[in-house]
Design an enzyme around this catalytic site. Sequence first.
Site, PDB file in Angstrom:
ATOM      1  N   PHE A  30      -2.558  16.318   4.266  1.00 31.83           N
ATOM      2  CA  PHE A  30      -2.978  15.717   3.000  1.00 31.83           C
ATOM      3  C   PHE A  30      -1.799  15.685   2.031  1.00 31.83           C
ATOM      4  CE2 PHE A  30      -4.889  15.245  -1.117  1.00 31.83           C
ATOM      5  CZ  PHE A  30      -5.815  14.250  -0.869  1.00 31.83           C
ATOM      6  N   ARG A  61      -0.044  12.209  -9.129  1.00 33.71           N
ATOM      7  CA  ARG A  61       0.521  10.888  -8.849  1.00 33.71           C
ATOM      8  C   ARG A  61       1.957  10.789  -9.366  1.00 33.71           C
ATOM      9  NH1 ARG A  61      -3.724   7.379  -7.357  1.00 33.71           N
ATOM     10  NH2 ARG A  61      -5.704   7.715  -8.382  1.00 33.71           N
ATOM     11  N   GLU A 115       0.840  -1.205   0.000  1.00 35.47           N
ATOM     12  CA  GLU A 115       0.000   0.000   0.000  1.00 35.47           C
ATOM     13  C   GLU A 115       0.870   1.248   0.000  1.00 35.47           C
ATOM     14  OE1 GLU A 115      -2.651   1.226  -0.625  1.00 35.47           O
ATOM     15  OE2 GLU A 115      -4.390   0.353   0.350  1.00 35.47           O
ATOM     16  N   ASP A 116       0.408   2.278  -0.695  1.00 38.84           N
ATOM     17  CA  ASP A 116       1.129   3.547  -0.626  1.00 38.84           C
ATOM     18  C   ASP A 116       0.902   4.229   0.715  1.00 38.84           C
ATOM     19  OD1 ASP A 116      -1.513   3.994  -1.231  1.00 38.84           O
ATOM     20  OD2 ASP A 116      -1.146   5.318  -2.931  1.00 38.84           O
ATOM     21  N   ASP A 158      -4.193   4.949   6.050  1.00 40.74           N
ATOM     22  CA  ASP A 158      -4.804   6.174   6.552  1.00 40.74           C
ATOM     23  C   ASP A 158      -5.788   5.775   7.672  1.00 40.74           C
ATOM     24  OD1 ASP A 158      -5.184   8.949   6.405  1.00 40.74           O
ATOM     25  OD2 ASP A 158      -6.747   8.799   4.920  1.00 40.74           O
TER      26      ASP A 158
HETATM   27  C1  PRP Z   1      -5.859   5.368  -0.908  1.00 39.95           C
HETATM   28  C2  PRP Z   1      -4.652   4.486  -0.636  1.00 39.95           C
HETATM   29  C3  PRP Z   1      -5.235   3.326   0.106  1.00 39.95           C
HETATM   30  C4  PRP Z   1      -6.394   3.947   0.838  1.00 39.95           C
HETATM   31  C5  PRP Z   1      -6.002   4.171   2.255  1.00 39.95           C
HETATM   32  O1  PRP Z   1      -6.497   4.916  -2.046  1.00 39.95           O
HETATM   33  O2  PRP Z   1      -4.029   4.096  -1.830  1.00 39.95           O
HETATM   34  O3  PRP Z   1      -5.701   2.307  -0.764  1.00 39.95           O
HETATM   35  O4  PRP Z   1      -6.700   5.206   0.231  1.00 39.95           O
HETATM   36  O5  PRP Z   1      -7.040   4.787   2.939  1.00 39.95           O
HETATM   37  P1  PRP Z   1      -7.708   4.152   4.223  1.00 39.95           P
HETATM   38  O6  PRP Z   1      -6.614   3.629   5.104  1.00 39.95           O
HETATM   39  O7  PRP Z   1      -8.429   5.339   4.820  1.00 39.95           O
HETATM   40  O8  PRP Z   1      -8.664   3.090   3.781  1.00 39.95           O
HETATM   41  P2  PRP Z   1      -7.595   5.768  -2.808  1.00 39.95           P
HETATM   42  O9  PRP Z   1      -8.962   5.382  -2.344  1.00 39.95           O
HETATM   43  O10 PRP Z   1      -7.246   7.217  -2.721  1.00 39.95           O
HETATM   44  O11 PRP Z   1      -7.454   5.198  -4.300  1.00 39.95           O
HETATM   45  P3  PRP Z   1      -6.232   5.329  -5.338  1.00 39.95           P
HETATM   46  O12 PRP Z   1      -5.086   4.517  -4.799  1.00 39.95           O
HETATM   47  O13 PRP Z   1      -6.766   4.769  -6.598  1.00 39.95           O
HETATM   48  O14 PRP Z   1      -5.892   6.794  -5.424  1.00 39.95           O
END
Ligand code: PRP
Length: 200
Positions: free
Chosen positions: A166, A179, A113-114, A117
């Site tokens: 953010f 990105r 995961e990036d 959160d």
């Molecule tokens: C982001 C990130 C994780 C998730 C983390 O994805 O890449 O998958 O949010 O958030 P959380 O811990 O609150 O669940 P996003 O929904 O922004 O999609 P993306 O990677 O396609 O931008």
Amino acid sequence: MAMKLKRKTPVPAKGNAKDHIRVMISRERIQKRIREMARQIRKDFPDEPLHLVAVLKGSVFFLTDLARRIPGNISIDFIAVSSYGNSTQSSGEVKLTRDLDSSIEGKTVILVEDILDTGMTMQYLLRVFEQRKPKRLLVAALLDKPGRRLTAVRADYVGFTIPNEFVVGYGLDYAERYRNIPDVGVLKLITDSPKPAKSK
Ligand code: PRP
């Protein structure tokens, strides 16, 4: 279905050419840390094939850099989830929108995961993956934002623990923008405010 809080902020619709990004983690620090994480992962599993699964889309950047730094037997796959409800406000449901190509049964799997959160995405994915009987299931997150956490999930490998700001770049977006920035930075949106009336 698990509930998911959106990472995205409910501020003006699109990125602006004048938006300001303050670098929080430089590209050099990111790459250095990924080399360290890769070394640690291979040290922990010296002889095992490792199956890396990236959560689309943001994690693709981290996955490709991490995979290139881990020596030995590596395979990769991708999964996608989406959240529902009001896309700019805080709640939604996590739903699998793209499943894996291959079975993870009996494999040593690292979910990549990036950012961690609220942890709702990872909580959902861990539950789905555990039902599929991997040999081991681990989590590698480049960024960890514990101040936002709503679940008990934690990563086995963390790149950087960051404050509650953010962030965009290195895969992370704001309205699909930014990105491709190689650094992780804090986004300050510049909104076009009405011009002040001319004084006489
Ligand atoms: C982001 C990130 C994780 C998730 C983390 O994805 O890449 O998958 O949010 O958030 P959380 O811990 O609150 O669940 P996003 O929904 O922004 O999609 P993306 O990677 O396609 O931008």
